[in-house]
Design a protein around this motif. Structure first.
Motif, PDB file in Angstrom:
ATOM      1  N   MET A 195     -23.487  98.060  66.934  1.00 64.30           N
ATOM      2  CA  MET A 195     -24.286  96.909  66.517  1.00 64.30           C
ATOM      3  C   MET A 195     -23.744  95.646  67.160  1.00 64.30           C
ATOM      4  N   SER A 196     -24.649  94.818  67.747  1.00 66.89           N
ATOM      5  CA  SER A 196     -24.219  93.542  68.314  1.00 66.89           C
ATOM      6  C   SER A 196     -23.723  92.630  67.196  1.00 66.89           C
ATOM      7  N   ALA A 197     -22.983  91.602  67.582  1.00 69.63           N
ATOM      8  CA  ALA A 197     -22.375  90.717  66.594  1.00 69.63           C
ATOM      9  C   ALA A 197     -23.442  90.071  65.721  1.00 69.63           C
ATOM     10  N   PRO A 198     -23.477  90.383  64.417  1.00 66.86           N
ATOM     11  CA  PRO A 198     -24.498  89.804  63.540  1.00 66.86           C
ATOM     12  C   PRO A 198     -24.187  88.343  63.212  1.00 66.86           C
ATOM     13  N   VAL A 199     -25.246  87.562  63.074  1.00 70.54           N
ATOM     14  CA  VAL A 199     -25.123  86.157  62.689  1.00 70.54           C
ATOM     15  C   VAL A 199     -25.814  85.974  61.345  1.00 70.54           C
ATOM     16  N   ILE A 200     -25.090  85.421  60.386  1.00 76.39           N
ATOM     17  CA  ILE A 200     -25.652  85.144  59.061  1.00 76.39           C
ATOM     18  C   ILE A 200     -25.580  83.645  58.805  1.00 76.39           C
ATOM     19  N   ALA A 201     -26.707  83.062  58.420  1.00 74.33           N
ATOM     20  CA  ALA A 201     -26.776  81.641  58.099  1.00 74.33           C
ATOM     21  C   ALA A 201     -26.498  81.442  56.609  1.00 74.33           C
ATOM     22  N   ILE A 202     -25.622  80.498  56.300  1.00 77.25           N
ATOM     23  CA  ILE A 202     -25.190  80.256  54.921  1.00 77.25           C
ATOM     24  C   ILE A 202     -25.675  78.888  54.457  1.00 77.25           C
ATOM     25  N   ASP A 203     -26.412  78.863  53.348  1.00 76.06           N
ATOM     26  CA  ASP A 203     -26.764  77.602  52.698  1.00 76.06           C
ATOM     27  C   ASP A 203     -25.503  77.110  51.989  1.00 76.06           C
ATOM     28  N   ALA A 204     -24.764  76.235  52.656  1.00 76.47           N
ATOM     29  CA  ALA A 204     -23.439  75.841  52.167  1.00 76.47           C
ATOM     30  C   ALA A 204     -23.479  74.776  51.079  1.00 76.47           C
ATOM     31  N   MET A 205     -24.667  74.275  50.734  1.00 79.32           N
ATOM     32  CA  MET A 205     -24.768  73.218  49.732  1.00 79.32           C
ATOM     33  C   MET A 205     -25.305  73.743  48.409  1.00 79.32           C
ATOM     34  N   VAL A 231     -24.673  75.812  56.975  1.00 77.15           N
ATOM     35  CA  VAL A 231     -25.714  74.802  57.094  1.00 77.15           C
ATOM     36  C   VAL A 231     -25.619  73.840  55.910  1.00 77.15           C
ATOM     37  N   GLY A 232     -25.523  72.560  56.206  1.00 73.06           N
ATOM     38  CA  GLY A 232     -25.414  71.557  55.151  1.00 73.06           C
ATOM     39  C   GLY A 232     -25.003  70.222  55.732  1.00 73.06           C
ATOM     40  N   GLN A 233     -24.518  69.353  54.878  1.00 69.76           N
ATOM     41  CA  GLN A 233     -24.099  68.018  55.311  1.00 69.76           C
ATOM     42  C   GLN A 233     -22.780  68.142  56.076  1.00 69.76           C
ATOM     43  N   ALA A 234     -22.850  67.925  57.390  1.00 68.61           N
ATOM     44  CA  ALA A 234     -21.735  68.210  58.292  1.00 68.61           C
ATOM     45  C   ALA A 234     -20.429  67.523  57.898  1.00 68.61           C
ATOM     46  N   PRO A 235     -20.421  66.232  57.539  1.00 68.90           N
ATOM     47  CA  PRO A 235     -19.144  65.602  57.167  1.00 68.90           C
ATOM     48  C   PRO A 235     -18.471  66.281  55.972  1.00 68.90           C
ATOM     49  N   VAL A 236     -19.278  66.680  54.999  1.00 70.14           N
ATOM     50  CA  VAL A 236     -18.734  67.357  53.815  1.00 70.14           C
ATOM     51  C   VAL A 236     -18.148  68.708  54.202  1.00 70.14           C
ATOM     52  N   LEU A 237     -18.856  69.441  55.049  1.00 70.31           N
ATOM     53  CA  LEU A 237     -18.393  70.772  55.448  1.00 70.31           C
ATOM     54  C   LEU A 237     -17.154  70.695  56.334  1.00 70.31           C
ATOM     55  N   GLU A 238     -17.121  69.732  57.229  1.00 70.61           N
ATOM     56  CA  GLU A 238     -15.933  69.566  58.072  1.00 70.61           C
ATOM     57  C   GLU A 238     -14.712  69.232  57.221  1.00 70.61           C
ATOM     58  N   ASP A 239     -14.906  68.416  56.203  1.00 68.96           N
ATOM     59  CA  ASP A 239     -13.811  68.069  55.298  1.00 68.96           C
ATOM     60  C   ASP A 239     -13.312  69.308  54.550  1.00 68.96           C
ATOM     61  N   SER A 240     -14.241  70.143  54.111  1.00 64.63           N
ATOM     62  CA  SER A 240     -13.847  71.377  53.412  1.00 64.63           C
ATOM     63  C   SER A 240     -13.108  72.325  54.335  1.00 64.63           C
ATOM     64  N   LEU A 241     -13.580  72.458  55.578  1.00 66.99           N
ATOM     65  CA  LEU A 241     -12.924  73.347  56.538  1.00 66.99           C
ATOM     66  C   LEU A 241     -11.531  72.846  56.907  1.00 66.99           C
ATOM     67  N   ALA A 242     -11.341  71.535  56.893  1.00 63.84           N
ATOM     68  CA  ALA A 242     -10.037  70.964  57.246  1.00 63.84           C
ATOM     69  C   ALA A 242      -8.946  71.397  56.277  1.00 63.84           C
ATOM     70  N   ARG A 243      -9.350  71.815  55.084  1.00 67.45           N
ATOM     71  CA  ARG A 243      -8.373  72.274  54.080  1.00 67.45           C
ATOM     72  C   ARG A 243      -7.955  73.723  54.319  1.00 67.45           C
ATOM     73  N   HIS A 244      -8.552  74.346  55.334  1.00 71.35           N
ATOM     74  CA  HIS A 244      -8.233  75.750  55.649  1.00 71.35           C
ATOM     75  C   HIS A 244      -7.862  75.841  57.129  1.00 71.35           C
ATOM     76  N   PRO A 245      -6.674  75.380  57.494  1.00 64.54           N
ATOM     77  CA  PRO A 245      -6.272  75.400  58.909  1.00 64.54           C
ATOM     78  C   PRO A 245      -6.179  76.824  59.434  1.00 64.54           C
ATOM     79  N   GLY A 246      -6.417  76.952  60.713  1.00 66.13           N
ATOM     80  CA  GLY A 246      -6.303  78.272  61.348  1.00 66.13           C
ATOM     81  C   GLY A 246      -7.574  79.075  61.357  1.00 66.13           C
ATOM     82  N   VAL A 247      -8.697  78.484  60.905  1.00 63.09           N
ATOM     83  CA  VAL A 247      -9.963  79.223  60.905  1.00 63.09           C
ATOM     84  C   VAL A 247     -10.459  79.409  62.331  1.00 63.09           C
ATOM     85  N   ASP A 248     -10.936  80.608  62.640  1.00 68.12           N
ATOM     86  CA  ASP A 248     -11.459  80.914  63.969  1.00 68.12           C
ATOM     87  C   ASP A 248     -12.839  80.273  64.115  1.00 68.12           C
TER      88      ASP A 248
END
Length: 335
Positions: free
Chosen positions: A1-11, A39-56
Motif C-alpha cells: 500500500m502506498s503511503a496513506p494520507v489522513i486529514a485531521i480536523d485539529a480544532m 487542519v486548523g488555525q496554523a498559529p495555534v497548531l504550530e504552538d502545540s507542535l512546538a511542545r513536542h520537539p523531535g516530531v518528523d
C-alpha cells in the motif's frame, strides 16, 4: 500500500489541539508509513507542535483553516456559513484526493451534514450510518446506527445491515452474522419498522441474516453486526460506556474498604487494570460514517489522546482495506 494520507480536523472536540496533536504524533509512531495533515488555525497548531520537539515534519504538515465549528452549532448554519472551517476542509481534501480519509472529534450533526454535502452518498444509499466496534464475550460486534439517523424507515435499516455486513467482512469477519436489535427474539415482537426490516432482510440473498437479538445477546457475541435506529443505538452505546466506568469505580472502592479487601485488591488489581483496558471506551473510540464516497471517522468529542489515536487507527485500517470501494461493489449486488 502506498503511503496513506489522513486529514485531521485539529480544532474539533472538547480539547482541540491539546488532545489531537499528541494523538497524531503517537499515530505517526505507530504507523511508519502514515502521513497526517493537521487542519486548523496554523498559529495555534504550530504552538502545540512546538511542545513536542523531535516530531518528523516530513510526515506531518499543517494546513491553515480560519474557522472553527462549535460543538453546539446547528448543521444548517454550518452548511450556509464557515466555508473555511477545519471540518469542511478535511472533507474537501478527501473529495479532491489529497487525503484518503479524515478524522474529526467535532460536532456530530455538522460533520454528518457536511459529509453528505461534500462527499455525497454511494449509489443506492439514502443515508450514511455511524458504526463502531463494541466489545463482546467473543470479541467484537459492529453496531449501527449510533445516532446519525434518529428516525429510520425499514428500508434504511436494511441498507444499514448491508453496509454493516460489508464493513465487517472488510475488517476480517467471514460471512458475518447480521441481526436486528429488538425487545425480544420472537417474530411477533417489535415495532412496525423493525418487522418490515426483518421481512426485507429475510429475502436478501448473500446476507447472513440470523433474526432478532436482544441487548444481552449483543454482549454475548451472538451476532457480528447488530442493526438499530440511531436513537436506540446512541443510548445503548452511551449506557455501555457509563456502565464500564461505574463497575470499575465500584470495584476499586470495594478494594479499599478494609485491610483484607486491600490485600485481595493488591492481587486482583493487575487483572482489573487489564480488564479496564480491554473495555475502556478510549480503546474502541472511532465511529465510521458508512455509505459515503470517502472515509470519515468520528471521534468522541470528549476523547483524550489515546481515544483520538484509536480513531486515527480505525481510519488507517479502512484506508488499507479500501472500504468505500468494497462497499460500492457489494452494494451494487445486494441493493
Amino acid at each position: 500500500m502506498s503511503a496513506p494520507v489522513i486529514a485531521i480536523d485539529a480544532m474539533g472536540g472538547d480539547f482541540g489541539p491539546h488532545c489531537i496533536v499528541p494523538a497524531s504524533i503517537a499515530a505517526l509512531a505507530e504507523f511508519p508509513s502514515l502521513h497526517l495533515v493537521l487542519v486548523g488555525q496554523a498559529p495555534v497548531l504550530e504552538d502545540s507542535l512546538a511542545r513536542h520537539p523531535g516530531v518528523d515534519r516530513s510526515r506531518l504538515r499543517i494546513e491553515h483553516a480560519s474557522d472553527v465549528i462549535a460543538m453546539d452549532e446547528r448543521p444548517a448554519q454550518v452548511l450556509r456559513g464557515k466555508p473555511d472551517s477545519s471540518m469542511r476542509r478535511v472533507l474537501e481534501m478527501v473529495r479532491s484526493g489529497q487525503a484518503q480519509a479524515c478524522v474529526s472529534a467535532g460536532n456530530t450533526g455538522a460533520l454528518m451534514a457536511l459529509s453528505r454535502y461534500v462527499l455525497k452518498t454511494l449509489p443506492g444509499i439514502d443515508r450514511p450510518a455511524m458504526v463502531t466496534a463494541v466489545p463482546t464475550e467473543r470479541g467484537h460486534c459492529h453496531l449501527l446506527d449510533l445516532g446519525a439517523n434518529v428516525d429510520c424507515s425499514a428500508e434504511h435499516l436494511y441498507q444499514f445491515a448491508v453496509m454493516g455486513a460489508v464493513a465487517a467482512e472488510a475488517l476480517g469477519i467471514e460471512r458475518p452474522r447480521v441481526a436486528l436489535l429488538n425487545v425480544g427474539t420472537e417474530e411477533i415482537k417489535g415495532n412496525q419498522q423493525v418487522k418490515l426490516a426483518a421481512s426485507l432482510l429475510q429475502q436478501a440473498e448473500g446476507l447472513n441474516y440470523i433474526g432478532y437479538i436482544e441487548g444481552d445477546g449483543l454482549y454475548r457475541g451472538e451476532a457480528d453486526v447488530v442493526v438499530c435506529d440511531g436513537f436506540v443505538g446512541n443510548i445503548l452505546l452511551k449506557s455501555s460506556e457509563g456502565l464500564v466506568g461505574m463497575v470499575s469505580m465500584r470495584l476499586e472502592a470495594l478494594f479499599k474498604q478494609s485491610l483484607g479487601a486491600r490485600l485481595v485488591g493488591a492481587l486482583a488489581l493487575p487483572l482489573l487494570r487489564r480488564l479496564q483496558g480491554d473495555l475502556a471506551p478510549a480503546r474502541h473510540n472511532g465511529a465510521s460514517f458508512l455509505g459515503l464516497q470517502g472515509i470519515v471517522v468520528k471521534s468522541h468529542g470528549s476523547a483524550g489522546p489515546d481515544g483520538f489515536q484509536s480513531a486515527i487507527r480505525r481510519a488507517y485500517r479502512e484506508v488499507h482495506e479500501d472500504l468505500p470501494q468494497r462497499l460500492h461493489g457489494r452494494l451494487e449486488h445486494l441493493l
